[in-house]
Write a protein that holds these residues in place. Structure first.
Motif, PDB file in Angstrom:
ATOM      1  N   LEU A 208      64.947  25.302  -8.360  1.00  0.00           N
ATOM      2  CA  LEU A 208      64.898  23.935  -8.557  1.00  0.00           C
ATOM      3  C   LEU A 208      65.056  23.368  -7.050  1.00  0.00           C
ATOM      4  CD1 LEU A 208      65.573  21.549 -10.178  1.00  0.00           C
ATOM      5  CD2 LEU A 208      68.090  21.490  -9.797  1.00  0.00           C
ATOM      6  N   GLY A 209      65.711  23.609  -6.098  1.00  0.00           N
ATOM      7  CA  GLY A 209      65.293  23.226  -4.891  1.00  0.00           C
ATOM      8  C   GLY A 209      63.708  22.997  -4.303  1.00  0.00           C
ATOM      9  N   ARG A 210      63.188  24.516  -4.025  1.00  0.00           N
ATOM     10  CA  ARG A 210      62.226  24.200  -3.914  1.00  0.00           C
ATOM     11  C   ARG A 210      61.127  23.637  -5.184  1.00  0.00           C
ATOM     12  NH1 ARG A 210      58.199  24.858  -1.228  1.00  0.00           N
ATOM     13  NH2 ARG A 210      58.981  25.194   1.082  1.00  0.00           N
ATOM     14  N   LEU A 211      61.100  23.153  -6.215  1.00  0.00           N
ATOM     15  CA  LEU A 211      60.043  22.835  -7.029  1.00  0.00           C
ATOM     16  C   LEU A 211      60.101  21.925  -7.070  1.00  0.00           C
ATOM     17  CD1 LEU A 211      58.541  23.616  -9.878  1.00  0.00           C
ATOM     18  CD2 LEU A 211      60.455  22.793 -11.115  1.00  0.00           C
ATOM     19  N   ILE A 212      61.723  20.962  -6.362  1.00  0.00           N
ATOM     20  CA  ILE A 212      61.684  19.477  -6.240  1.00  0.00           C
ATOM     21  C   ILE A 212      60.858  18.883  -4.826  1.00  0.00           C
ATOM     22  CG2 ILE A 212      62.705  17.581  -6.002  1.00  0.00           C
ATOM     23  CD1 ILE A 212      65.792  18.911  -7.768  1.00  0.00           C
ATOM     24  N   ALA A 213      61.045  19.742  -4.218  1.00  0.00           N
ATOM     25  CA  ALA A 213      60.092  19.813  -3.588  1.00  0.00           C
ATOM     26  C   ALA A 213      58.615  20.030  -2.752  1.00  0.00           C
ATOM     27  CB  ALA A 213      60.909  20.739  -2.068  1.00  0.00           C
ATOM     28  N   GLU A 214      58.161  20.598  -3.580  1.00  0.00           N
ATOM     29  CA  GLU A 214      56.800  20.557  -3.995  1.00  0.00           C
ATOM     30  C   GLU A 214      56.350  19.434  -4.457  1.00  0.00           C
ATOM     31  OE1 GLU A 214      55.957  24.958  -5.321  1.00  0.00           O
ATOM     32  OE2 GLU A 214      57.246  25.796  -3.299  1.00  0.00           O
ATOM     33  N   ALA A 215      57.576  18.813  -6.330  1.00  0.00           N
ATOM     34  CA  ALA A 215      56.185  18.233  -6.767  1.00  0.00           C
ATOM     35  C   ALA A 215      56.390  17.185  -6.434  1.00  0.00           C
ATOM     36  CB  ALA A 215      57.365  17.934  -7.956  1.00  0.00           C
TER      37      ALA A 215
ATOM     38  N   ALA B 192      61.827   9.336 -14.733  1.00  0.00           N
ATOM     39  CA  ALA B 192      63.237   9.440 -14.262  1.00  0.00           C
ATOM     40  C   ALA B 192      62.866  11.140 -13.263  1.00  0.00           C
ATOM     41  CB  ALA B 192      64.522   9.564 -15.296  1.00  0.00           C
ATOM     42  N   LEU B 193      62.625  11.991 -13.938  1.00  0.00           N
ATOM     43  CA  LEU B 193      63.220  13.216 -13.001  1.00  0.00           C
ATOM     44  C   LEU B 193      62.126  13.187 -11.429  1.00  0.00           C
ATOM     45  CD1 LEU B 193      62.146  15.711 -16.415  1.00  0.00           C
ATOM     46  CD2 LEU B 193      64.084  15.799 -14.789  1.00  0.00           C
ATOM     47  N   LEU B 194      60.700  12.754 -11.858  1.00  0.00           N
ATOM     48  CA  LEU B 194      60.531  12.818 -10.378  1.00  0.00           C
ATOM     49  C   LEU B 194      61.540  11.378  -9.276  1.00  0.00           C
ATOM     50  CD1 LEU B 194      56.921  11.641 -11.674  1.00  0.00           C
ATOM     51  CD2 LEU B 194      57.375  13.690 -10.084  1.00  0.00           C
ATOM     52  N   LEU B 195      61.854  10.681  -9.365  1.00  0.00           N
ATOM     53  CA  LEU B 195      62.700   9.312  -8.777  1.00  0.00           C
ATOM     54  C   LEU B 195      63.654  10.613  -8.598  1.00  0.00           C
ATOM     55  CD1 LEU B 195      62.508   5.620 -11.286  1.00  0.00           C
ATOM     56  CD2 LEU B 195      61.760   6.368  -8.982  1.00  0.00           C
ATOM     57  N   ALA B 196      64.415  11.036  -9.685  1.00  0.00           N
ATOM     58  CA  ALA B 196      65.887  11.612  -8.758  1.00  0.00           C
ATOM     59  C   ALA B 196      64.970  12.809  -7.641  1.00  0.00           C
ATOM     60  CB  ALA B 196      66.748  12.471 -10.151  1.00  0.00           C
ATOM     61  N   GLY B 197      63.969  13.025  -8.170  1.00  0.00           N
ATOM     62  CA  GLY B 197      63.843  14.255  -7.116  1.00  0.00           C
ATOM     63  C   GLY B 197      63.551  13.832  -5.780  1.00  0.00           C
ATOM     64  N   MET B 198      63.350  12.286  -5.705  1.00  0.00           N
ATOM     65  CA  MET B 198      62.957  11.888  -4.212  1.00  0.00           C
ATOM     66  C   MET B 198      64.258  12.050  -3.266  1.00  0.00           C
ATOM     67  SD  MET B 198      60.596   8.139  -5.423  1.00  0.00           S
ATOM     68  CE  MET B 198      60.508   7.731  -3.660  1.00  0.00           C
ATOM     69  N   LEU B 199      65.309  11.939  -4.096  1.00  0.00           N
ATOM     70  CA  LEU B 199      66.684  12.040  -3.929  1.00  0.00           C
ATOM     71  C   LEU B 199      66.940  13.255  -3.198  1.00  0.00           C
ATOM     72  CD1 LEU B 199      68.059   9.636  -6.137  1.00  0.00           C
ATOM     73  CD2 LEU B 199      66.985   9.454  -4.151  1.00  0.00           C
ATOM     74  N   THR B 200      66.784  14.511  -3.303  1.00  0.00           N
ATOM     75  CA  THR B 200      67.199  15.685  -2.595  1.00  0.00           C
ATOM     76  C   THR B 200      66.887  16.086  -1.354  1.00  0.00           C
ATOM     77  OG1 THR B 200      66.356  16.338  -5.505  1.00  0.00           O
ATOM     78  CG2 THR B 200      67.257  18.395  -3.721  1.00  0.00           C
ATOM     79  N   PRO B 201      68.064  15.934  -1.111  1.00  0.00           N
ATOM     80  CA  PRO B 201      67.955  16.816   0.463  1.00  0.00           C
ATOM     81  C   PRO B 201      66.758  17.918   0.752  1.00  0.00           C
ATOM     82  CG  PRO B 201      70.213  17.448  -0.859  1.00  0.00           C
ATOM     83  CD  PRO B 201      69.162  16.872  -1.847  1.00  0.00           C
ATOM     84  N   ALA B 202      66.659  17.398   1.897  1.00  0.00           N
ATOM     85  CA  ALA B 202      65.478  18.057   2.448  1.00  0.00           C
ATOM     86  C   ALA B 202      66.082  19.920   2.457  1.00  0.00           C
ATOM     87  CB  ALA B 202      64.516  17.356   3.961  1.00  0.00           C
TER      88      ALA B 202
END
Lengths: 63, 439
Positions: free
Chosen positions: B282-289, B306-316
């Protein structure tokens, strides 16, 4: 407005994206679920998980 | 008289080679079947009538000369941009690497296989072309993201389809639709013109009705022969938690029966740090999406947005940690695969849920089916290893269940040997099951 809402709206504003309340509620639900899982990574001992190169085409080389 | 699309892919190729069936007649029968049968499942929203006829005259006399297939919307074709399940041209028209391999074998691309938009969903519910439905019961999902590929093969509209797999996207719909789905080893074919080039998880996938047909398509993709060997006497590893324990009882039971029929030696194995695999994926997938362009973002469905917006908030800070775990799990998997020939577990936690209620009841609770689907499949994407889903029977609701086999890097031939061994051991009882729509 909750802390999450403040922070999320500010982030999206910077990116030029408008979100409404319903959308933000769904985002918060998804984000909370993801963070719950991702926080496991914060708890790993970095000495047990050294940084290593990854070549996904092949099995890892023996160490 | 048998309709040409009721023949297997290899029977179609052989009939053309022998002059018993012309490529033109096969194509006409295929186009007629697509027009008459697809409306209830929406697997192939774009059909290339004239373009497919023009391909026959240009096709080389390869092993798949004249065989019609569909191609997922993730691959650029010379006459059509890849849209990735959206209404936008995202990769310009051109001959993508995976397409070139199949073209050189002689296939005819008759249409675009529908898919979950942007490839980020395992249900097939959201697409610019509308939702995909299951040929076993159109009230149920076909799965995703390659739902159009699996649906078309199960409905016998075509005998093969080019799919892709970033988190189970080939194997999940194959399991739900009762067909074979093989995810290739990461990077085993050229990725140009393919959305998979943008992630470290994606590999092309192939969908067919049985192991023999999947072998022909895979050999064409890899551009090397994959000679058949006996699949008997193989050693199978099972990882109980979570892959066998947190699925519907029926799914585990059908998969266990298939392993017993195969007569393989089954042992329990442990993959160190597996409990962190989901987080690392999940961590890397969100970063790549990332986030698509504003034009695309404005048109995607609410759940995808909503999935894409949530991904934007994920800490690097998560990403380098995810990479460390990913590297460690690759070593754990390689160690496990030194003691067995492959690992096995149910591809999906259950049969396909309905479009109206795409949730499942598992021992761990009631969850959206996306969650266990990705959990059951992402190890292959996290590590780069190949994996296959093969049908092993029907649930009490008359919906297919798939068994997943995951093997060492580059072991596609062994996975196909195993699939064909199960077919022989079961007298083809599972692969000969025909979806109601195809009867």
């Amino acid at each position: 407005m909750s802390d999450f809402e403040d922070w999320a709206r500010a982030t999206y504003r910077q990116a030029g994206i408008d979100v409404d309340e319903n959308e933000l509620a769904l985002v918060e639900l998804i984000y909370a679920g993801a963070l719950n899982q991702l926080e496991m990574l914060d708890r790993i001992d970095l000495e047990e998980f050294p940084a290593r190169g990854v070549d996904l085409r092949h099995a890892p080389k023996a160490t | 008289m048998t309709h040409p699309q009721d023949l297997s892919l290899r029977q179609q190729a052989e009939a053309i080679r022998r002059g018993e069936l012309s490529a033109k007649d096969l194509l006409e029968a295929t186009l007629e079947r697509l027009r008459s049968r697809d409306s209830s499942i929406n697997s192939t929203p774009v059909i290339f009538d004239e373009l497919s006829q023009a391909q026959i005259s240009q096709a080389p006399a390869g092993p798949l000369f004249g065989v019609p297939i569909t191609v997922k919307d993730m691959f650029a074709l010379p006459w059509r941009a890849a849209r990735n399940g959206t209404s936008h041209n995202l990769i310009p028209a051109g001959a993508s690497g995976p397409y070139r391999s199949l073209r050189d074998a002689g296939v005819i691309v008759v249409g675009i296989a529908n898919q979950h938009e942007l490839g980020i969903g395992s249900t097939g519910l959201y697409s610019a072309y509308g939702p995909m439905r299951n040929p076993w019961n159109p009230l149920h999902i076909a799965g995703g993201s390659s739902g159009g590929s699996a649906g078309a093969v199960a409905a016998r509209l075509v005998a093969g389809s080019l799919a892709s797999d970033s988190g189970g996207s080939t194997r999940i719909p194959a399991s739900f639709c009762g067909v074979v789905g093989l995810k290739l080893t990461y990077g085993s074919v050229p990725y140009d013109g393919y959305f998979g080039a943008a992630t470290t998880f994606s590999a092309p996938g192939l969908i067919a009705r049985d192991g023999g047909d999947a072998r022909m398509l895979t050999a064409a993709m890899l551009q090397r022969p994959l000679p058949q060997q006996s699949g008997s006497g193989l050693r199978v590893g099972v990882v109980r938690e979570p892959y066998w324990n947190d699925v519907e009882h029926e799914a585990a039971e059908l998969c266990t029966k298939a392993l017993t029929l195969a007569g393989w030696k089954v042992t329990e194995v442990k993959i160190e740090n597996l409990e962190l695999a989901g987080a690392a994926f999940l961590g890397r997938l969100i970063a790549e999406a990332g986030i698509p362009s504003p034009e695309v973002f404005a048109t995607v469905s609410e759940p995808t947005r909503a999935l894409l917006l949530a991904g934007m908030l994920t800490p690097a800070r998560i990403v380098p940690r995810a990479d460390r775990v990913r590297a460690a799990i690759r070593y754990s998997l390689a160690a496990a695969l030194e003691t067995v020939d492959f690992l096995a577990w149910p591809t999906t936690p259950s049969g396909a849920p309905t479009l109206e209620d795409p949730w499942v009841n598992l021992p761990s609770g009631r969850v959206p089916v996306d969650m266990p689907n990705v959990r059951q499949n992402s190890l292959a994407n996290l590590t780069g290893a190949p994996a296959i889903s093969i049908p092993v029977g029907l649930s009490s609701a008359q919906l297919p269940i798939g068994l997943q086999l995951l093997g060492p890097w580059g072991s596609e031939a062994r996975l196909l040997d195993a699939a064909e061994h199960i077919e022989r051991a079961s007298d083809r009882a599972f692969v000969n099951l025909v979806a109601p729509l195809a009867r």
